[in-house]
Write a protein that holds these residues in place. Structure first.
Motif, PDB file in Angstrom:
ATOM      1  N   PHE A 147       0.825  -1.214   0.000  1.00  8.05           N
ATOM      2  CA  PHE A 147       0.000   0.000   0.000  1.00  8.05           C
ATOM      3  C   PHE A 147       0.859   1.264   0.000  1.00  8.05           C
ATOM      4  O   PHE A 147       0.473   2.277  -0.597  1.00  8.05           O
ATOM      5  N   LEU A 148       2.004   1.217   0.661  1.00  7.46           N
ATOM      6  CA  LEU A 148       2.930   2.345   0.624  1.00  7.46           C
ATOM      7  C   LEU A 148       3.396   2.599  -0.811  1.00  7.46           C
ATOM      8  O   LEU A 148       3.477   3.748  -1.267  1.00  7.46           O
ATOM      9  N   THR A 149       3.692   1.528  -1.533  1.00  7.11           N
ATOM     10  CA  THR A 149       4.102   1.637  -2.930  1.00  7.11           C
ATOM     11  C   THR A 149       3.014   2.281  -3.772  1.00  7.11           C
ATOM     12  O   THR A 149       3.273   3.200  -4.559  1.00  7.11           O
ATOM     13  N   VAL A 150       1.776   1.821  -3.602  1.00  7.34           N
ATOM     14  CA  VAL A 150       0.662   2.346  -4.386  1.00  7.34           C
ATOM     15  C   VAL A 150       0.438   3.830  -4.091  1.00  7.34           C
ATOM     16  O   VAL A 150       0.337   4.659  -5.004  1.00  7.34           O
ATOM     17  N   ALA A 151       0.365   4.159  -2.795  1.00  5.01           N
ATOM     18  CA  ALA A 151       0.097   5.551  -2.418  1.00  5.01           C
ATOM     19  C   ALA A 151       1.229   6.477  -2.834  1.00  5.01           C
ATOM     20  O   ALA A 151       0.991   7.616  -3.249  1.00  5.01           O
ATOM     21  N   THR A 171       5.115  -0.409 -18.566  1.00  4.46           N
ATOM     22  CA  THR A 171       4.957  -1.331 -17.441  1.00  4.46           C
ATOM     23  C   THR A 171       5.959  -2.469 -17.523  1.00  4.46           C
ATOM     24  O   THR A 171       6.602  -2.837 -16.531  1.00  4.46           O
ATOM     25  N   LEU A 172       6.120  -3.035 -18.720  1.00 10.05           N
ATOM     26  CA  LEU A 172       7.040  -4.162 -18.899  1.00 10.05           C
ATOM     27  C   LEU A 172       8.492  -3.742 -18.667  1.00 10.05           C
ATOM     28  O   LEU A 172       9.247  -4.432 -17.978  1.00 10.05           O
ATOM     29  N   ALA A 178       5.844  -7.309  -3.057  1.00  2.00           N
ATOM     30  CA  ALA A 178       5.179  -6.055  -2.695  1.00  2.00           C
ATOM     31  C   ALA A 178       5.397  -4.992  -3.763  1.00  2.00           C
ATOM     32  O   ALA A 178       4.467  -4.262  -4.143  1.00  2.00           O
ATOM     33  N   ALA A 179       6.636  -4.909  -4.266  1.00  2.00           N
ATOM     34  CA  ALA A 179       6.972  -3.877  -5.247  1.00  2.00           C
ATOM     35  C   ALA A 179       6.264  -4.119  -6.578  1.00  2.00           C
ATOM     36  O   ALA A 179       5.659  -3.201  -7.150  1.00  2.00           O
ATOM     37  N   LEU A 209       2.047  -2.803 -10.433  1.00  2.00           N
ATOM     38  CA  LEU A 209       1.043  -3.231 -11.410  1.00  2.00           C
ATOM     39  C   LEU A 209      -0.314  -2.587 -11.130  1.00  2.00           C
ATOM     40  O   LEU A 209      -1.021  -2.177 -12.066  1.00  2.00           O
ATOM     41  N   LEU A 210      -0.687  -2.474  -9.849  1.00  2.75           N
ATOM     42  CA  LEU A 210      -1.951  -1.817  -9.525  1.00  2.75           C
ATOM     43  C   LEU A 210      -1.922  -0.353  -9.938  1.00  2.75           C
ATOM     44  O   LEU A 210      -2.892   0.176 -10.507  1.00  2.75           O
ATOM     45  N   VAL A 211      -0.795   0.309  -9.666  1.00  4.20           N
ATOM     46  CA  VAL A 211      -0.665   1.712 -10.062  1.00  4.20           C
ATOM     47  C   VAL A 211      -0.779   1.861 -11.579  1.00  4.20           C
ATOM     48  O   VAL A 211      -1.451   2.773 -12.079  1.00  4.20           O
TER      49      VAL A 211
END
Length: 364
Positions: free
Chosen positions: A14-18, A48-49, A216-217, A222-224
């Motif tokens: 979540f830290l990565t996403v935010a 992304t890739l 996590a990373a 990927l979500l971002v």
């Protein structure tokens, strides 16, 4: 030795996403369309890739030394002074990013929410609040990221879903009119847009399960990128290439159309900007926390948290220096190549040294 807090893999995710979702996502379509035109929608999937490769390098390096941060394993691999010099550009990078993100965010706030408020007041208030959260430490920052992402990110994405019926297929045609090379070249260059993934150069020792850093990373990134692809593709599909080139904040222009899509909230676009600013807030806090921690390591400070406030004059000066919104990219031009150094060159160099120095000895 600096005291370290501990966060779990979900908190790191979540830290990565935010940290990665910036106001720049709202204006990113304009930057891309100026370079590749109608093929704008292809850049982010390819980016992304390529960026996942850089993220793998960063996490691979950090996971080889799970109990050391960037300065620790740099000095172990290349010596005290060279390790110190390799860590210094990363600090400059994070500090410069915090200024750029703050300025872009403040420009959006002033142009939409607070047009009569002096920019200096908005900027000072914003970075002061961000520094206050950074000063609390990694654990409170990570918990704030969890709450912000879970509550506010779905709400902002809902507004883009409301305007999907306005997307026009013809706005994506013709396909590759200039060939694939301009798109591929831009995708490689935009590896440096995964700026906040460089946090894993220092974040792994804080994780309860350092071996899950790549998980996590990569999942966070990927979500971002799902969010980025939705935003950029919707902007192009709704506005078209010609309008994108002259739209200051494409994301805002698109969400304004949601007011006519059967919603009952008046001025929903301003609500959208308010939600987006809340999501962006942890980005600056995370950058200030990371730069404070690394600065504390570089100069061996026992308590690095107050450095978040001591850095604010520099952040304020850098952020206020560009005279207009259009000067921001030109002033912070150095961050793009420096990002490639931080995300690719430094990890590759240290991984090569590690391979030859510790071959056959396993992870440390």
């Amino acid at each position: 030795m600096l005291t370290r807090e501990r966060i779990g893999t979900p908190e790191a995710f979540f830290l990565t996403v935010a940290a990665m979702i910036e106001v720049g996502t709202l204006v990113g379509a304009k930057d891309i369309v100026d370079k590749v035109g109608v093929d704008t929608w292809l850049v982010s999937p390819l980016e992304t890739l390529t960026s996942l490769g850089a993220i793998y390098l960063v996490t691979k390096l950090a996971m080889k030394f799970p109990h050391l941060d960037l300065l620790g394993y740099s000095q172990l691999l290349v010596g005290k002074w060279l390790g110190w010099l390799l860590s210094l550009p990363v600090y400059v990078y994070w500090l410069g990013l915090s200024a750029e993100v703050s300025r872009v965010t403040v420009d959006v706030i002033k142009n939409t929410l607070l047009p009569r408020t002096p920019m200096e007041v908005i900027l000072f208030t914003f970075i002061l609040a961000a520094a206050y959260l950074a000063k609390q430490g990694l654990e409170p920052l990570a918990r704030a990221c969890v709450i912000i992402v879970i509550i506010f990110l779905p709400l902002t994405m809902l507004l883009f879903l409301l305007v999907i019926p306005r997307v026009r297929v013809e706005n994506f045609l013709p396909f590759l009119p200039q060939g694939p090379w301009p798109v591929l070249k831009l995708a490689l260059w935009r590896i440096s847009n995964a700026e906040e993934m460089s946090f894993f150069l220092i974040l792994v020792p804080f994780m309860q399960k350092p071996k899950e850093a790549w998980k996590a990373a990569s999942l966070g990134y990927l979500l971002v990128m799902v969010v980025v692809v939705i935003v950029l593709t919707t902007c192009q599909g709704v506005l078209g290439v010609d309008k994108l080139k002259y739209t200051l904040i494409p994301g805002l222009a698109v969400t304004q159309l949601a007011e006519f899509a059967g919603t009952f909230i008046e001025r929903i676009s301003l609500l959208f900007i308010s939600l987006w600013v809340i999501i962006v807030f942890p980005t600056v806090s995370s950058l200030l926390w990371a730069s404070s921690y690394l600065l504390g390591c570089l100069f061996n400070f026992k308590d690095y948290r107050m450095l978040a406030f001591y850095q604010l004059p520099v952040v304020y000066f850098l952020a206020i220096h560009p005279r207009s919104t259009f000067d921001v990219k030109r002033f912070f031009f150095f961050l793009q190549p420096l990002g490639l150094v931080v995300l690719v060159a430094i990890p590759v160099l240290l991984l090569m040294v590690s391979f030859f120095r510790f071959r056959g000895r396993g992870e440390l």
